[in-house]
Design a protein around this motif. Structure first.
Motif, mmCIF file in Angstrom:
data_model
loop_
_atom_site.group_PDB
_atom_site.id
_atom_site.type_symbol
_atom_site.label_atom_id
_atom_site.label_comp_id
_atom_site.label_asym_id
_atom_site.label_seq_id
_atom_site.Cartn_x
_atom_site.Cartn_y
_atom_site.Cartn_z
ATOM 1 N N LEU A 212 28.881 -45.352 -38.116
ATOM 2 C CA LEU A 212 29.770 -46.256 -37.151
ATOM 3 C C LEU A 212 29.454 -47.749 -37.695
ATOM 4 O O LEU A 212 28.519 -48.315 -37.810
ATOM 5 N N ALA A 213 30.874 -48.216 -37.859
ATOM 6 C CA ALA A 213 30.679 -49.578 -38.361
ATOM 7 C C ALA A 213 32.183 -50.231 -37.887
ATOM 8 O O ALA A 213 33.146 -49.617 -37.576
ATOM 9 N N ARG A 214 32.196 -51.683 -38.109
ATOM 10 C CA ARG A 214 33.598 -52.320 -37.590
ATOM 11 C C ARG A 214 34.309 -52.663 -38.751
ATOM 12 O O ARG A 214 33.670 -53.416 -39.689
ATOM 13 N N THR A 215 35.542 -52.604 -38.984
ATOM 14 C CA THR A 215 36.429 -53.128 -39.853
ATOM 15 C C THR A 215 36.855 -54.467 -39.552
ATOM 16 O O THR A 215 36.895 -55.234 -38.512
ATOM 17 N N PRO A 216 37.290 -55.370 -40.530
ATOM 18 C CA PRO A 216 37.811 -56.535 -40.139
ATOM 19 C C PRO A 216 38.843 -56.830 -39.048
ATOM 20 O O PRO A 216 39.989 -55.905 -39.349
ATOM 21 N N GLY A 217 38.624 -57.785 -38.288
ATOM 22 C CA GLY A 217 39.739 -57.623 -37.166
ATOM 23 C C GLY A 217 39.614 -56.683 -36.301
ATOM 24 O O GLY A 217 40.503 -56.842 -35.295
ATOM 25 N N ALA A 218 38.744 -55.913 -36.205
ATOM 26 C CA ALA A 218 38.532 -54.873 -35.206
ATOM 27 C C ALA A 218 38.404 -55.445 -33.857
ATOM 28 O O ALA A 218 37.722 -56.005 -33.637
ATOM 29 N N PRO A 219 39.016 -54.649 -32.796
ATOM 30 C CA PRO A 219 38.870 -54.900 -31.392
ATOM 31 C C PRO A 219 37.272 -55.148 -31.048
ATOM 32 O O PRO A 219 36.467 -54.136 -31.404
ATOM 33 N N GLU A 220 36.967 -55.609 -30.164
ATOM 34 C CA GLU A 220 35.466 -55.674 -29.414
ATOM 35 C C GLU A 220 35.531 -54.365 -28.888
ATOM 36 O O GLU A 220 36.216 -53.588 -28.394
ATOM 37 N N GLY A 221 33.889 -54.086 -28.670
ATOM 38 C CA GLY A 221 33.697 -52.865 -27.910
ATOM 39 C C GLY A 221 33.869 -51.677 -28.669
ATOM 40 O O GLY A 221 34.095 -51.428 -29.803
ATOM 41 N N THR A 222 33.693 -50.479 -27.897
ATOM 42 C CA THR A 222 33.993 -49.235 -28.362
ATOM 43 C C THR A 222 35.443 -49.015 -29.135
ATOM 44 O O THR A 222 35.520 -48.146 -30.111
ATOM 45 N N ARG A 223 36.476 -49.939 -28.604
ATOM 46 C CA ARG A 223 37.805 -49.646 -29.318
ATOM 47 C C ARG A 223 37.695 -50.082 -30.732
ATOM 48 O O ARG A 223 39.034 -49.705 -31.264
ATOM 49 N N GLY A 224 36.891 -50.921 -31.204
ATOM 50 C CA GLY A 224 36.900 -51.332 -32.212
ATOM 51 C C GLY A 224 35.947 -50.536 -33.378
ATOM 52 O O GLY A 224 35.589 -51.281 -34.527
ATOM 53 N N ILE A 225 35.712 -49.455 -33.100
ATOM 54 C CA ILE A 225 34.636 -48.742 -33.967
ATOM 55 C C ILE A 225 35.327 -47.697 -34.944
ATOM 56 O O ILE A 225 36.273 -47.055 -34.198
ATOM 57 N N SER A 226 34.902 -47.611 -36.240
ATOM 58 C CA SER A 226 35.561 -46.677 -36.938
ATOM 59 C C SER A 226 34.191 -45.848 -37.658
ATOM 60 O O SER A 226 33.177 -46.231 -37.376
ATOM 61 N N LEU A 227 34.457 -44.645 -37.933
ATOM 62 C CA LEU A 227 33.543 -43.702 -38.461
ATOM 63 C C LEU A 227 33.560 -43.519 -40.120
ATOM 64 O O LEU A 227 34.742 -43.366 -40.633
ATOM 65 N N PHE A 228 32.325 -43.662 -40.583
ATOM 66 C CA PHE A 228 32.333 -43.532 -42.274
ATOM 67 C C PHE A 228 31.440 -42.506 -42.561
ATOM 68 O O PHE A 228 30.330 -42.363 -42.254
ATOM 69 N N LEU A 229 31.850 -41.778 -43.547
ATOM 70 C CA LEU A 229 30.983 -40.965 -44.428
ATOM 71 C C LEU A 229 30.454 -41.655 -45.550
ATOM 72 O O LEU A 229 30.994 -42.118 -46.435
ATOM 73 N N GLY A 271 31.315 -45.958 -48.662
ATOM 74 C CA GLY A 271 31.486 -44.955 -47.597
ATOM 75 C C GLY A 271 33.112 -44.684 -47.600
ATOM 76 O O GLY A 271 33.846 -45.401 -48.134
ATOM 77 N N TRP A 272 33.441 -43.538 -47.138
ATOM 78 C CA TRP A 272 34.990 -43.152 -46.895
ATOM 79 C C TRP A 272 35.130 -42.929 -45.353
ATOM 80 O O TRP A 272 34.342 -42.433 -44.512
ATOM 81 N N MET A 273 36.515 -43.637 -45.007
ATOM 82 C CA MET A 273 36.647 -43.437 -43.512
ATOM 83 C C MET A 273 36.665 -41.798 -42.924
ATOM 84 O O MET A 273 37.594 -41.315 -43.626
ATOM 85 N N VAL A 274 36.190 -41.693 -41.700
ATOM 86 C CA VAL A 274 36.559 -40.294 -41.161
ATOM 87 C C VAL A 274 37.516 -40.723 -39.851
ATOM 88 O O VAL A 274 37.220 -41.176 -38.984
ATOM 89 N N GLY A 275 38.702 -40.000 -39.933
ATOM 90 C CA GLY A 275 39.403 -40.250 -39.034
ATOM 91 C C GLY A 275 40.125 -41.624 -38.950
ATOM 92 O O GLY A 275 40.126 -42.219 -39.978
ATOM 93 N N PRO A 276 41.151 -41.963 -38.106
ATOM 94 C CA PRO A 276 41.895 -43.150 -38.169
ATOM 95 C C PRO A 276 40.872 -44.509 -37.869
ATOM 96 O O PRO A 276 39.840 -44.353 -37.291
ATOM 97 N N GLU A 277 41.453 -45.590 -38.619
ATOM 98 C CA GLU A 277 40.563 -46.760 -38.265
ATOM 99 C C GLU A 277 40.728 -47.005 -36.523
ATOM 100 O O GLU A 277 41.602 -46.795 -35.988
ATOM 101 N N ASN A 278 39.515 -47.520 -36.173
ATOM 102 C CA ASN A 278 39.013 -47.786 -34.722
ATOM 103 C C ASN A 278 39.272 -46.609 -33.980
ATOM 104 O O ASN A 278 39.232 -46.362 -32.789
ATOM 105 N N GLY A 279 39.101 -45.156 -34.763
ATOM 106 C CA GLY A 279 39.082 -44.105 -33.941
ATOM 107 C C GLY A 279 37.655 -43.398 -34.190
ATOM 108 O O GLY A 279 37.479 -42.235 -33.927
ATOM 109 N N GLY A 280 36.706 -44.116 -34.492
ATOM 110 C CA GLY A 280 35.406 -43.807 -34.732
ATOM 111 C C GLY A 280 34.682 -43.156 -33.294
ATOM 112 O O GLY A 280 33.893 -42.048 -33.612
ATOM 113 N N MET A 281 34.859 -43.616 -32.348
ATOM 114 C CA MET A 281 34.396 -42.915 -31.196
ATOM 115 C C MET A 281 34.673 -41.579 -30.799
ATOM 116 O O MET A 281 33.892 -40.642 -30.580
ATOM 117 N N ARG A 282 36.007 -41.205 -31.021
ATOM 118 C CA ARG A 282 36.324 -40.063 -30.751
ATOM 119 C C ARG A 282 35.852 -39.158 -31.637
ATOM 120 O O ARG A 282 35.506 -37.816 -31.362
#
Length: 556
Positions: A212-229, A271-282
């Protein structure tokens, strides 16, 4: 002491609680015919007893070792893991499109229970890979699936889950790891992760990290987390920019390397993104729900191991005379009380976990009601079953007496190993909060209310009906309560619900079979554990005032 996998107990639950023959009527699980299920149960038991069990003690005594970023597992572990992969056990419940056998998760649960009972520190490696398979199958791109999923399914490349950071534990939204686009579809990951189970080891040539990591300009909190392989070894064969910088010194599970991982020391890990940007928690929760149920099985496996060893010791150890002959301590009422409690709790926790897995399986066949019920059951199965693991392991030490406190018997290791399970994959307090905060209202409340209705419709015992009534009344109160009052009562409420479900399931199996041990466990639940749970109704509805009646520092 010898350990025997309880194959008959597992088979009874698959038949009478999971309904595995009904699942096999659906094309999704057409391979799960009775002969195959029997062969899998026997084979999984034989494998766990033959390969994982002999390494249990050495894993605890030697543990994983870190030197210059390389983690070396205890002697015999690499060979046993290769046997696990070669035998195809990792593929049991995985999709056929990627080399899996597409068996029900409930059948895979029996395998994982066995691995946890015989060597929990070792079992953590395949457990995380099972969750990664689900997450990638549900959220990964076709390209990522084609490149990595069959390797994870086979077990050739184990997977990990990277959430926690020094400042971000249960509050995942506080994480600061970064992901920068590389311009070629990949990302450059940087940051530190802690408590990463099997983050580095020598069991395999490659390790696939889900980070789990944040992309540039991502919202704060869990809404701004993306998942990467993020693989340890890149597709071109080069080493990725990641390293294990430390291993935690732990109370138990010494064979499991709990790693501090650094990403991006030299420009960024690819790494490569898994799912949509900022959709990491789902995407990550897909993996975590699988892990939470499998952690519940850790409690079951350790409880079974501790129970068998306590019974064997109590039958062998003599103290006092009866009828002029030495008496085994198993005949003493207080020891018998502990043994009966251990056995009943273990069987109840197993029934609850298998039932939850079975509901997920039914959801895969299109049964939406079963899928919603699984959501309700997950926090109970994780939290209550792991609490059972701790209680039963502690009772096992007590049965052994002073010998239980000495490492020689192995009873102490079970308690040391069990103690982590109520903490990781979401603490049990978080599970209780999830139950009252989200699951009580799921599907407009119908998912939980349907469970209560089924207990009422099926049970033949007035004590269990009384518990279901109190739970129903307490649920109505908690739904309307203020947040602090709701959370204050959440843990005893979860305990009550878990005991209700376990008692209901054991009663069903006891009625359907002639097994004396199941009948005894069912009667113990109804006579002892159900009344205990009824007594927790006051705590569940007491509210938060007493908790905040004095400042926290007054409690020092």
């Amino acid at each position: 002491m010898p350990f025997t996998v309880p194959v008959a107990d597992q088979a009874r639950l698959l038949e009478h609680v999971v309904g595995i023959e009904g699942l096999a009527q659906h094309e999704r699980f057409a391979h799960a015919d009775p002969e195959t299920v029997e062969a899998v149960l026997e084979g999984a038991a034989s494998f766990a007893e033959g390969e994982f069990l002999p390494l249990h003690r050495i894993g605890d005594e030697v543990g994983a070792k870190l030197e210059d970023g390389v983690v070396t597992m205890p002697p015999g572990y690499r060979e046993a893991y290769r046997a696990f992969v070669d035998a195809g056990w990792m593929t049991l419940s995985a999709p056929t499109d990627f080399g899996g056998q597409a068996m029900p998760l409930a059948l895979s649960a029996a395998l994982m229970e066995n691995l946890n009972a015989t060597n929990i520190g070792f079992a953590l490696c395949p457990m995380l890979s099972l969750g990664a398979v689900e997450a990638l199958e549900a959220h990964g791109s076709d390209e990522l699936k084609a490149r990595y999923l069959d390797k994870i399914v086979s077990g050739e490349w184990p997977a990990t889950m990277n959430l926690t950071e020094p400042q971000a534990g249960s509050d995942v939204g506080a994480l600061t790891s970064k992901a920068e686009p590389a311009g070629d579809g990949s990302w450059r990951i940087s940051g530190q992760k802690i408590y990463i189970t099997y983050g580095e080891h020598d069991l395999a040539d490659n390790i696939i990290h889900l980070v789990l990591a944040r992309t540039p300009g991502a919202p704060e909190g869990t809404r701004g987390i993306s998942l990467f392989l993020v693989p340890k070894i890149l597709p071109d064969g080069s080493r990725n920019d990641l390293v294990c910088t430390g291993l935690e010194e732990k109370l138990g599970i010494h064979a499991s390397p709990t790693c501090v991982m650094r990403y991006g020391e030299n420009g960024g890990a690819t790494g490569w993104m898994v799912g949509p940007e900022n959709g990491g928690m789902r995407a990550m929760f897909t993996m975590m729900n699988n892990a939470r149920l499998n952690v519940g099985l850790q409690g079951v496996g350790l409880a079974e191991r501790a129970t068998q060893e306590a019974v064997a010791y109590a039958l062998d150890r003599t103290q006092g005379m009866r009828g002029g002959r030495p008496t085994a301590i198993a005949e003493h009422p207080d020891v018998r009380r502990m043994l009966m409690r251990m056995r009943a709790l273990t069987m109840g926790a197993r029934a609850l976990c298998y039932y939850a897995f079975g509901c997920i399986d039914k959801g895969e066949t299109g049964d939406t009601e079963a899928a919603l019920r699984a959501e309700v059951l997950i926090p109970m199965a994780k939290a209550w079953s792991t609490d059972v693991g701790v209680e039963v392991a502690s009772l096992g030490i007590q049965v052994h007496g002073g010998m239980g406190y000495i490492e020689e018997t192995g009873a102490a290791q079970h308690l040391r190993d069990a103690r982590i399970a109520p903490i990781y994959e979401g603490t049990n307090g978080i599970q209780a909060a999830d139950l009252v905060g989200r699951k009580l209202g799921l599907d407009g409340g119908l998912a939980f209310d349907g469970l209560i209705a089924d207990v009422h419709a099926d049970t033949q015992d007035e004590r269990l009906m009384a518990l279901a009534d109190v739970i129903e009344q307490t649920a109505t109160m908690l739904r309307e309560a203020a947040p602090d009052h709701k959370l204050a009562g959440s843990y005893p409420f979860l305990d009550m619900c878990s005991v209700m479900v376990a008692a209901w399931l054991l009663e069903k199996v006891a009625i359907a079979t002639d097994d004396p041990r199941t009948k005894a466990a069912s009667e113990y639940f109804l006579s002892v554990l159900v009344p205990e749970a009824l007594g927790k109704g006051a705590a569940a509805s007491a509210g938060a005032e007493i908790l905040y009646s004095v400042p926290a520092e007054t409690l020092a």
